[in-house]
Design an enzyme around this catalytic site. Sequence first.
Site, PDB file in Angstrom:
ATOM      1  N   LYS A 199       0.835  -1.208   0.000  1.00  0.00           N
ATOM      2  CA  LYS A 199       0.000   0.000   0.000  1.00  0.00           C
ATOM      3  C   LYS A 199       0.870   1.258   0.000  1.00  0.00           C
ATOM      4  CE  LYS A 199      -3.736   2.350   2.456  1.00  0.00           C
ATOM      5  NZ  LYS A 199      -4.843   2.215   3.448  1.00  0.00           N
ATOM      6  N   HIS A 228      -9.424 -28.827 -37.705  1.00  0.00           N
ATOM      7  CA  HIS A 228     -10.509 -28.064 -37.084  1.00  0.00           C
ATOM      8  C   HIS A 228     -11.145 -28.835 -35.922  1.00  0.00           C
ATOM      9  CE1 HIS A 228     -10.036 -25.104 -40.164  1.00  0.00           C
ATOM     10  NE2 HIS A 228     -10.356 -25.947 -41.125  1.00  0.00           N
TER      11      HIS A 228
END
Length: 509
Positions: free
Chosen positions: A134, A270
Amino acid sequence: MKALISVSDKRGLKEFASSLVDLGWEIIATGGTMRMLQESGIAVTSISDVTGFPEICDGRVKTLHPKIHGGLLGRRDLPDHLAQLDANGIEFIDMVVVNLYPFKATIEKEGCTLEDAVENIDIGGPSMLRSAAKNFRDVTVVCSPDDYHEVLREIRETGNTLPETRFRLSAKAYTHTALYEACIAEYMREKAGLEEKLFLNFDLVQTLRYGENPHQKASFYRSEDEASYSVAHACQKGGKELSYNNIQDANAALAIVREFEEPFCVALKHMNPCGAAIGETIEQAWKRAYEADKVSIYGGIVAFNREVSKAVAEGLKPIFLEIVIAPSFSPEALKVLASKKNLRLLEVKMDGSKNHDLQYTGICGGLLVQETDGTTKEITAAMCVTGPAPSASILRDMNFGWKIVKHVKSNAIVVVKDGATAGVGAGQMNRVGSAKIALEQAADNGIFDGLVLASDGFLPFDDTVTLAAEHGVVAIVQPGGSIRDEDCVKKAEEKGIIMAMTGMRHFKH
């Protein structure tokens, strides 16, 4: 300058702490970390000397003190903060080096109890990391030994870490504590029977050039734990960077490969198999898979469950392929394929593991989660609902076809003969349409008899049975479960076709 050190992962710590001392830093440390540094001859101050309070409750309480968190959180640009710290005898702490109790490693140990897990929940560590993170404008927070080198380099060159480095390390610290808390929450929630939250933890492998199409952005992530039959943990031996579609196709191919113990090869396009075969050798399996569909393999991928030999490599070389996947490649095979600069060669761990992973599918505004379809029933004569009993060769083809059709897009029909695909019908809106495609492909391949047909879902009408009889099908394997099962059985008996019902479907959307 002061650095507070309290780590479980002590890799590189002696060198790092010694270098900090040489650079004029004072080291503050807790329990085990302090003892290790003292034994290494490094000057260190006990955390208790800073707080004026002993470690209590078996070390559960040692850093939760205003002289620690005030020293971390106090802002150096605010006079009120400075006055309050001075009035309470609190000195600034300029760096926190913390990594947390090994909670994940603890719960993965055999015989781990809830009590064992709870005692490895870190309290002070996350608190210090968050406080330091922080206040990143003034405090450097280091939660990984991987960052030691960069931190020391910047201190040597500039006297302190750079502001942008402190901000980056702050973000890493929040990530570290977030993943730690998620691991604890997942464990505790499972023990408590709570299911309304899902926590995912994946690491970036690479940012892809694009997704399914060039206008779509995409990235590739993998799970932390190494897995078998995983493209995410594959070793690429050559070729271009993998694309989004390459990864999808490779994943689909590996799902098929893991079905087989005998030498096996599948060609895929595919995400659907276009040719697949088993053989006495991997060379035979490759040859038969290629001959099953020499057209569709163009621009596709090929996967094996045995080492790719020189002979197989020589068969692969003339064909345009995107990827070849195998557990290994012989040195001679690598030499043969080296001239194909763009061909991607992937070595994948294939240890026979049949673990059932979870499958995640994104939808707009949500996520679907299911177990992977990891169970494949063995087809037995007892499953047959018509006579006579299948021969050993037909039963083998029923099992082979059942394993392949499971991995074809629904509606799916596969026809096989002698352990190789003869035709594949994928993704049609009705089942008889898929059957027509598969059976016509078999006819184009010159195969008109002795075929086995496999269907991923039940046959809703007897029309597929009639069509199958016209194309030389001698046996059908399907899940059953239609209200017209009896019609299909009667038609099969009428046409002299053996039919087995598995009681398990394998839809693949």
